[in-house]
Design an enzyme around this catalytic site. Structure first.
Site, PDB file in Angstrom:
ATOM      1  N   HIS A  43     -31.210 -14.449  84.223  1.00  0.00           N
ATOM      2  CA  HIS A  43     -32.648 -14.233  84.431  1.00  0.00           C
ATOM      3  C   HIS A  43     -33.387 -13.969  83.120  1.00  0.00           C
ATOM      4  O   HIS A  43     -34.478 -13.412  83.123  1.00  0.00           O
ATOM      5  CB  HIS A  43     -32.885 -13.075  85.415  1.00  0.00           C
ATOM      6  CG  HIS A  43     -32.481 -13.403  86.821  1.00  0.00           C
ATOM      7  ND1 HIS A  43     -32.305 -12.450  87.802  1.00  0.00           N
ATOM      8  CD2 HIS A  43     -32.220 -14.593  87.431  1.00  0.00           C
ATOM      9  CE1 HIS A  43     -31.958 -13.032  88.939  1.00  0.00           C
ATOM     10  NE2 HIS A  43     -31.887 -14.334  88.736  1.00  0.00           N
ATOM     11  N   ASN A 100     -29.635  -8.989  84.727  1.00  0.00           N
ATOM     12  CA  ASN A 100     -30.504  -8.016  84.054  1.00  0.00           C
ATOM     13  C   ASN A 100     -31.148  -8.598  82.809  1.00  0.00           C
ATOM     14  O   ASN A 100     -30.489  -9.296  82.031  1.00  0.00           O
ATOM     15  CB  ASN A 100     -29.704  -6.770  83.675  1.00  0.00           C
ATOM     16  CG  ASN A 100     -29.109  -6.093  84.900  1.00  0.00           C
ATOM     17  OD1 ASN A 100     -29.551  -6.340  86.016  1.00  0.00           O
ATOM     18  ND2 ASN A 100     -28.102  -5.270  84.690  1.00  0.00           N
ATOM     19  N   GLY A 130     -23.425  -3.578  91.137  1.00  0.00           N
ATOM     20  CA  GLY A 130     -24.790  -3.045  91.036  1.00  0.00           C
ATOM     21  C   GLY A 130     -25.891  -4.027  91.369  1.00  0.00           C
ATOM     22  O   GLY A 130     -26.947  -3.988  90.739  1.00  0.00           O
TER      23      GLY A 130
END
Ligand code: BJW
Length: 253
Positions: free
Chosen positions: A126, A109, A193
């Protein structure tokens, strides 16, 4: 934060030794209940905009204004007062603080909810929304506000090269050596998730099972693309499954 006694109970299938190393991979699903959109769920980000138009270096070269508009909008949402770490982010902090062995969180995230919850051993593979990077010289700066093609790099003085410091398709994720080092040496790998569609993160479960021989667990709303590769899975919203799973690990001590 102490355990919520009303939280549903969940029994992990495997408890690592107390000095065991735990690596946790998180994706957009852990931040969904904090008010941030996921990418691939129905109505998610990639249903509204084509990733080829905003999340590749080619897209930025072709139409930087469009990329800036997309990330300026996302950055503004991330800054909103109602976007706060949720019970799942906080549970991972409890694990890091209470587990005697190493705990590392690797997040895909670009939001800062793990940081704001208090995770310390954290890798943003990321990148993060609140940094900008110069495409020409690589200089990285903190940046909470909008970016535009008019921005000038404070290091090389060139204009039009400032971009969000995030990892687009075709680019190398950040700190891969450190991540693979932790994966190859862990006892428990927990994936939370993430839909398991984007590599290299989607391949971590196979790496861990094959090379570390570690136990693997998926905590997700629904089975991910790699669900069959996990030894254990619990499905439900992250704010329910993650605190329950983590508190069961901590209670085993
Ligand atoms: C809930 C919930 C709730 C909902 N509770 N759960 C090998 C094979 C095939 C392809 C490749 C390969 N290796 C590399 C590739 C190419 C490419 C790739 O993977 N392509 C695929 C599409 C096939 N990978 C790359 O290019 C990567 N780079 C790379 O590999 O470098 C090496 C290399 C470089 C150069 C040349 C050659 C090799 C880079 C990938 C970068 C991804 N970037 C993005 C954007 C970041 C910036 C931004 O935020 O805008 O990262 S794309 C987007 O997807 C973002 C995410 O981090 C990433 C993963 O998404 P995530 O987190 O899984 O979200 P969703 O929406 O997919 O899933 C959410 C899940 O949560 C769902 O399962 C829900 O059910 C669940 N959920 N609510 C719990 N309440």
């Amino acid at each position: 934060m102490s355990q919520n006694s009303t939280a549903p109970k969940l029994q992990p299938a495997f408890i690592p030794p107390a000095d065991g190393r735990i690596v946790i991979l998180t994706g957009a699903g852990i931040s969904k209940e904090s008010g941030l959109e996921t990418f691939r769920d129905a109505g998610g980000i990639w249903s509204k905009v084509r990733l080829e138009d905003v999340a590749t270096p080619e897209a930025f070269a072709r139409d930087p204004k469009r990329c800036h508009a997309f990330y300026n909008m996302r950055r503004a949402r991330h800054r909103a007062a109602d976007v706060q770490p949720n019970a799942a982010h906080h549970a991972l902090v409890r694990l890091e603080q209470g587990w005697p062995g190493d705990v590392m969180v690797v997040t895909q995230n670009v939001d800062t909810l793990h940081d704001r919850a208090g995770s310390k051993n954290l890798i943003h593979m990321h990148g993060t929304y609140n940094q900008a990077r110069c495409n020409f010289c690589g200089h990285v700066i903190a940046n909470e506000g909008d970016l535009s093609v008019e921005d000038v790099c404070s290091a090389c003085n060139k204009a039009a090269g400032m971009r969000p410091n995030v990892v687009w398709f075709g680019e190398m994720p950040i700190e891969m050596e450190r991540i693979y080092g932790a994966l190859s040496d862990c006892d428990l790998f927990i994936s939370i998730g993430t839909s398991g569609n984007v590599y290299p993160a989607a391949g971590f479960v196979a790496v861990v099972s094959k090379h570390a021989g570690a136990h693997t667990a998926e905590l997700n709303l629904e089975p991910s693309a790699g669900a069959t590769l996990f030894a254990e899975a619990h499905y439900g919203p992250a704010t329910a499954t993650v605190p329950a799973y983590i508190d069961a690990l901590l209670q085993s001590l």
